[in-house]
Design a protein around this motif. Structure first.
Motif, PDB file in Angstrom:
ATOM      1  N   TYR A 271     -40.036  86.827-109.763  1.00 38.47           N
ATOM      2  CA  TYR A 271     -40.141  85.602-110.859  1.00 38.47           C
ATOM      3  C   TYR A 271     -39.711  84.345-109.414  1.00 38.47           C
ATOM      4  O   TYR A 271     -39.544  83.837-110.055  1.00 38.47           O
ATOM      5  CB  TYR A 271     -39.845  85.975-111.680  1.00 38.47           C
ATOM      6  CG  TYR A 271     -40.722  86.246-112.606  1.00 38.47           C
ATOM      7  CD1 TYR A 271     -41.742  85.963-113.315  1.00 38.47           C
ATOM      8  CD2 TYR A 271     -39.704  87.548-113.284  1.00 38.47           C
ATOM      9  CE1 TYR A 271     -42.411  86.384-114.218  1.00 38.47           C
ATOM     10  CE2 TYR A 271     -40.148  88.057-114.155  1.00 38.47           C
ATOM     11  CZ  TYR A 271     -41.578  87.782-114.961  1.00 38.47           C
ATOM     12  OH  TYR A 271     -42.869  88.792-115.654  1.00 38.47           O
ATOM     13  N   GLY A 272     -38.957  84.740-108.692  1.00 37.52           N
ATOM     14  CA  GLY A 272     -37.900  84.358-107.858  1.00 37.52           C
ATOM     15  C   GLY A 272     -38.994  83.584-106.532  1.00 37.52           C
ATOM     16  O   GLY A 272     -38.854  82.117-106.695  1.00 37.52           O
ATOM     17  N   ASP A 273     -39.473  84.512-106.490  1.00 36.20           N
ATOM     18  CA  ASP A 273     -40.383  83.212-105.454  1.00 36.20           C
ATOM     19  C   ASP A 273     -41.268  82.381-106.393  1.00 36.20           C
ATOM     20  O   ASP A 273     -41.741  81.153-105.899  1.00 36.20           O
ATOM     21  CB  ASP A 273     -41.009  84.255-105.106  1.00 36.20           C
ATOM     22  CG  ASP A 273     -40.618  85.599-103.674  1.00 36.20           C
ATOM     23  OD1 ASP A 273     -39.673  85.207-103.197  1.00 36.20           O
ATOM     24  OD2 ASP A 273     -41.734  86.524-103.830  1.00 36.20           O
TER      25      ASP A 273
ATOM     26  N   GLU B 119     -41.512  78.743-105.394  1.00 35.47           N
ATOM     27  CA  GLU B 119     -42.728  77.220-104.635  1.00 35.47           C
ATOM     28  C   GLU B 119     -43.082  76.388-105.940  1.00 35.47           C
ATOM     29  O   GLU B 119     -43.098  75.664-105.050  1.00 35.47           O
ATOM     30  CB  GLU B 119     -44.231  78.994-105.509  1.00 35.47           C
ATOM     31  CG  GLU B 119     -45.217  78.130-105.068  1.00 35.47           C
ATOM     32  CD  GLU B 119     -46.250  78.568-105.248  1.00 35.47           C
ATOM     33  OE1 GLU B 119     -47.780  78.188-104.987  1.00 35.47           O
ATOM     34  OE2 GLU B 119     -45.979  80.139-105.402  1.00 35.47           O
ATOM     35  N   ALA B 120     -42.397  76.820-106.947  1.00 33.64           N
ATOM     36  CA  ALA B 120     -42.646  75.136-107.842  1.00 33.64           C
ATOM     37  C   ALA B 120     -41.819  74.598-107.421  1.00 33.64           C
ATOM     38  O   ALA B 120     -41.758  73.586-107.662  1.00 33.64           O
ATOM     39  CB  ALA B 120     -42.331  75.648-108.975  1.00 33.64           C
TER      40      ALA B 120
ATOM     41  N   LYS C 296     -42.183  75.474-114.422  1.00 35.19           N
ATOM     42  CA  LYS C 296     -42.835  76.230-113.970  1.00 35.19           C
ATOM     43  C   LYS C 296     -41.380  76.742-113.163  1.00 35.19           C
ATOM     44  O   LYS C 296     -41.299  78.127-114.179  1.00 35.19           O
ATOM     45  CB  LYS C 296     -43.775  76.317-112.961  1.00 35.19           C
ATOM     46  CG  LYS C 296     -45.235  75.867-113.994  1.00 35.19           C
ATOM     47  CD  LYS C 296     -46.670  75.560-112.128  1.00 35.19           C
ATOM     48  CE  LYS C 296     -48.110  75.419-113.110  1.00 35.19           C
ATOM     49  NZ  LYS C 296     -48.431  75.044-112.529  1.00 35.19           N
ATOM     50  N   ALA C 297     -40.955  75.772-112.769  1.00 38.74           N
ATOM     51  CA  ALA C 297     -39.691  76.248-112.259  1.00 38.74           C
ATOM     52  C   ALA C 297     -38.743  76.969-113.530  1.00 38.74           C
ATOM     53  O   ALA C 297     -37.885  77.912-113.311  1.00 38.74           O
ATOM     54  CB  ALA C 297     -38.938  75.440-111.288  1.00 38.74           C
ATOM     55  N   SER C 298     -38.361  76.472-114.864  1.00 39.86           N
ATOM     56  CA  SER C 298     -37.727  76.524-115.441  1.00 39.86           C
ATOM     57  C   SER C 298     -38.089  77.947-116.592  1.00 39.86           C
ATOM     58  O   SER C 298     -37.199  78.768-116.784  1.00 39.86           O
ATOM     59  CB  SER C 298     -37.634  75.164-116.286  1.00 39.86           C
ATOM     60  OG  SER C 298     -36.519  74.283-115.825  1.00 39.86           O
ATOM     61  N   PHE C 299     -39.431  77.833-116.058  1.00 36.72           N
ATOM     62  CA  PHE C 299     -40.216  79.172-117.350  1.00 36.72           C
ATOM     63  C   PHE C 299     -39.794  80.389-116.553  1.00 36.72           C
ATOM     64  O   PHE C 299     -39.379  81.785-117.023  1.00 36.72           O
ATOM     65  CB  PHE C 299     -41.197  78.748-116.687  1.00 36.72           C
ATOM     66  CG  PHE C 299     -42.191  80.146-117.461  1.00 36.72           C
ATOM     67  CD1 PHE C 299     -42.332  80.385-118.663  1.00 36.72           C
ATOM     68  CD2 PHE C 299     -42.948  81.170-116.953  1.00 36.72           C
ATOM     69  CE1 PHE C 299     -43.023  82.517-119.447  1.00 36.72           C
ATOM     70  CE2 PHE C 299     -44.025  82.229-117.169  1.00 36.72           C
ATOM     71  CZ  PHE C 299     -43.555  82.764-118.927  1.00 36.72           C
ATOM     72  N   TYR C 300     -39.408  80.763-115.437  1.00 35.88           N
ATOM     73  CA  TYR C 300     -39.983  81.188-113.897  1.00 35.88           C
ATOM     74  C   TYR C 300     -37.729  81.745-113.887  1.00 35.88           C
ATOM     75  O   TYR C 300     -37.618  82.955-113.841  1.00 35.88           O
ATOM     76  CB  TYR C 300     -40.238  81.331-112.372  1.00 35.88           C
ATOM     77  CG  TYR C 300     -41.552  80.487-112.433  1.00 35.88           C
ATOM     78  CD1 TYR C 300     -42.277  81.779-113.666  1.00 35.88           C
ATOM     79  CD2 TYR C 300     -42.821  80.164-111.959  1.00 35.88           C
ATOM     80  CE1 TYR C 300     -43.682  82.059-113.685  1.00 35.88           C
ATOM     81  CE2 TYR C 300     -43.588  80.389-112.146  1.00 35.88           C
ATOM     82  CZ  TYR C 300     -44.804  80.852-112.273  1.00 35.88           C
ATOM     83  OH  TYR C 300     -46.092  80.484-112.534  1.00 35.88           O
TER      84      TYR C 300
ATOM     85  N   GLU D 100     -36.042  81.884-116.545  1.00 38.30           N
ATOM     86  CA  GLU D 100     -35.994  82.097-117.942  1.00 38.30           C
ATOM     87  C   GLU D 100     -35.721  83.454-117.522  1.00 38.30           C
ATOM     88  O   GLU D 100     -35.383  84.444-117.927  1.00 38.30           O
ATOM     89  CB  GLU D 100     -35.851  81.587-118.721  1.00 38.30           C
ATOM     90  CG  GLU D 100     -35.856  80.316-118.894  1.00 38.30           C
ATOM     91  CD  GLU D 100     -36.797  79.654-120.463  1.00 38.30           C
ATOM     92  OE1 GLU D 100     -38.050  79.968-121.113  1.00 38.30           O
ATOM     93  OE2 GLU D 100     -35.739  78.634-120.658  1.00 38.30           O
ATOM     94  N   ASN D 101     -37.299  83.808-116.841  1.00 37.94           N
ATOM     95  CA  ASN D 101     -37.863  85.342-116.936  1.00 37.94           C
ATOM     96  C   ASN D 101     -36.329  85.805-115.368  1.00 37.94           C
ATOM     97  O   ASN D 101     -36.358  87.364-115.976  1.00 37.94           O
ATOM     98  CB  ASN D 101     -39.176  85.258-115.877  1.00 37.94           C
ATOM     99  CG  ASN D 101     -40.365  85.010-117.086  1.00 37.94           C
ATOM    100  OD1 ASN D 101     -40.037  85.394-118.432  1.00 37.94           O
ATOM    101  ND2 ASN D 101     -41.597  84.088-116.388  1.00 37.94           N
ATOM    102  N   MET D 102     -36.084  85.150-114.763  1.00 35.96           N
ATOM    103  CA  MET D 102     -34.886  86.107-114.276  1.00 35.96           C
ATOM    104  C   MET D 102     -33.804  86.503-114.809  1.00 35.96           C
ATOM    105  O   MET D 102     -33.398  87.249-114.506  1.00 35.96           O
ATOM    106  CB  MET D 102     -34.892  84.951-113.369  1.00 35.96           C
ATOM    107  CG  MET D 102     -35.631  84.904-111.730  1.00 35.96           C
ATOM    108  SD  MET D 102     -35.329  83.665-110.085  1.00 35.96           S
ATOM    109  CE  MET D 102     -33.642  83.961-109.497  1.00 35.96           C
TER     110      MET D 102
END
Length: 279
Positions: free
Chosen positions: A151-153, A157-158, A238-242, A244-246
């Motif tokens: 998720y960090g990658d 990327e975003a 997208k960056a915020s979504f990833y 939150e997953n992290m």
């Protein structure tokens, strides 16, 4: 008379041989049981120490890791857990006989036998299970950190695409000229970028989320009529979504490893009680 004396001497020699053999076996059995008891006690001390260290490692991991402090991962040391192999080489029966067989263990058989037997069985169970649980804990940690890195990658990327689109639009706007709103947006966005870059640990996900992404999303709501906003928001969301997953993965890690820490802490305390009961 000579015949009787010969028979008597033969019987005495035979009986002495039997007694000597029995005594030798008795001494051998006594020494073997004593050595096995000593080996098992030393082994239990090592298992207690390893469980204590592993519990502390997991507790430190639980207490230190958070989305606020996360950078590239968290190193955890694995305590030595080779004890099940040694225990199986000693053998269940040999260990059992060391505590419950022979004249020296008569008190164990006569007094509080059920408590001592339960203590012995619990000791055997814990030692054999230690390696399984430490393997499972580190496999779980590896899987969680792989997800965090994944998720960090995607998040990086975003953000990289966000940076590229801002640079592209700045060049275009400098060439063709734009409205006052465009210029005002760039000025306020640059202020956000400068504040973020000047922040301590600006590259960490938490700081970037709170100093860059969220302020930019807030700014974009103010200038939502600009054509660039939809494209920028796509990458920021997208960056915020990833992110939150992290954050959820780290929460899962914390929930699991506080339990693992408690499990290994419980192990060494039970082992201490068990070996004390057997002694």
């Amino acid at each position: 008379n000579n015949t009787s004396a010969t028979i008597l001497i033969t019987l005495l020699v035979f009986l002495c041989g039997i007694l000597a053999t029995w005594f030798a076996k008795f001494i051998y059995g006594f020494i073997t049981r004593k050595e096995n008891r000593k080996l098992l006690i030393i082994l239990v001390d090592q298992v207690v120490d390893s469980n204590r260290k592993q519990s502390l490692q997991f507790y430190n991991a639980w207490s230190l890791i958070s989305i606020e402090s996360y950078k590239t991962g968290l190193g955890m040391k694995r305590a030595s857990f080779h004890f099940s192999t040694i225990l199986n080489q000693l053998g269940y029966n040999n260990c059992y006989f060391a505590f419950f067989n022979g004249v020296e263990n008569i008190p164990n058989r006569l007094f509080k036998n059920s408590y001592k037997l339960k203590a012995f069985m619990k000791l055997w169970e814990i030692i054999n299970a230690c390696e399984f649980w430490v393997d499972k804990a580190f496999n779980d940690a590896e899987n969680i950190f792989n997800k965090i890195n994944y998720y960090g990658d995607l998040r990086n990327e975003a953000l990289d695409n966000f940076r590229k689109i801002i640079d592209r639009y700045k060049i275009e706007w400098a060439t063709i000229g734009v409205s006052h709103d465009h210029l005002q947006y760039i000025v306020e966005l640059d202020s956000i970028l400068v504040n973020w870059q000047n922040a301590k640990d600006c590259r960490t996900p938490f700081v970037a989320q709170n100093q860059l992404i969220e302020p930019t999303l807030k700014l974009n709501r103010k200038f939502q009529n600009l054509p660039i906003i939809l494209e920028i928001n796509d990458y920021l969301l997208k960056a915020s979504f990833y992110y939150e997953n992290m954050q959820n993965c780290i929460l899962t890690f914390r929930q699991q490893f506080v339990i693992y820490s408690a499990n290994f802490r419980c192990n060494y305390r039970l082992l201490e009680v068990a070996i004390k009961e057997l002694n």
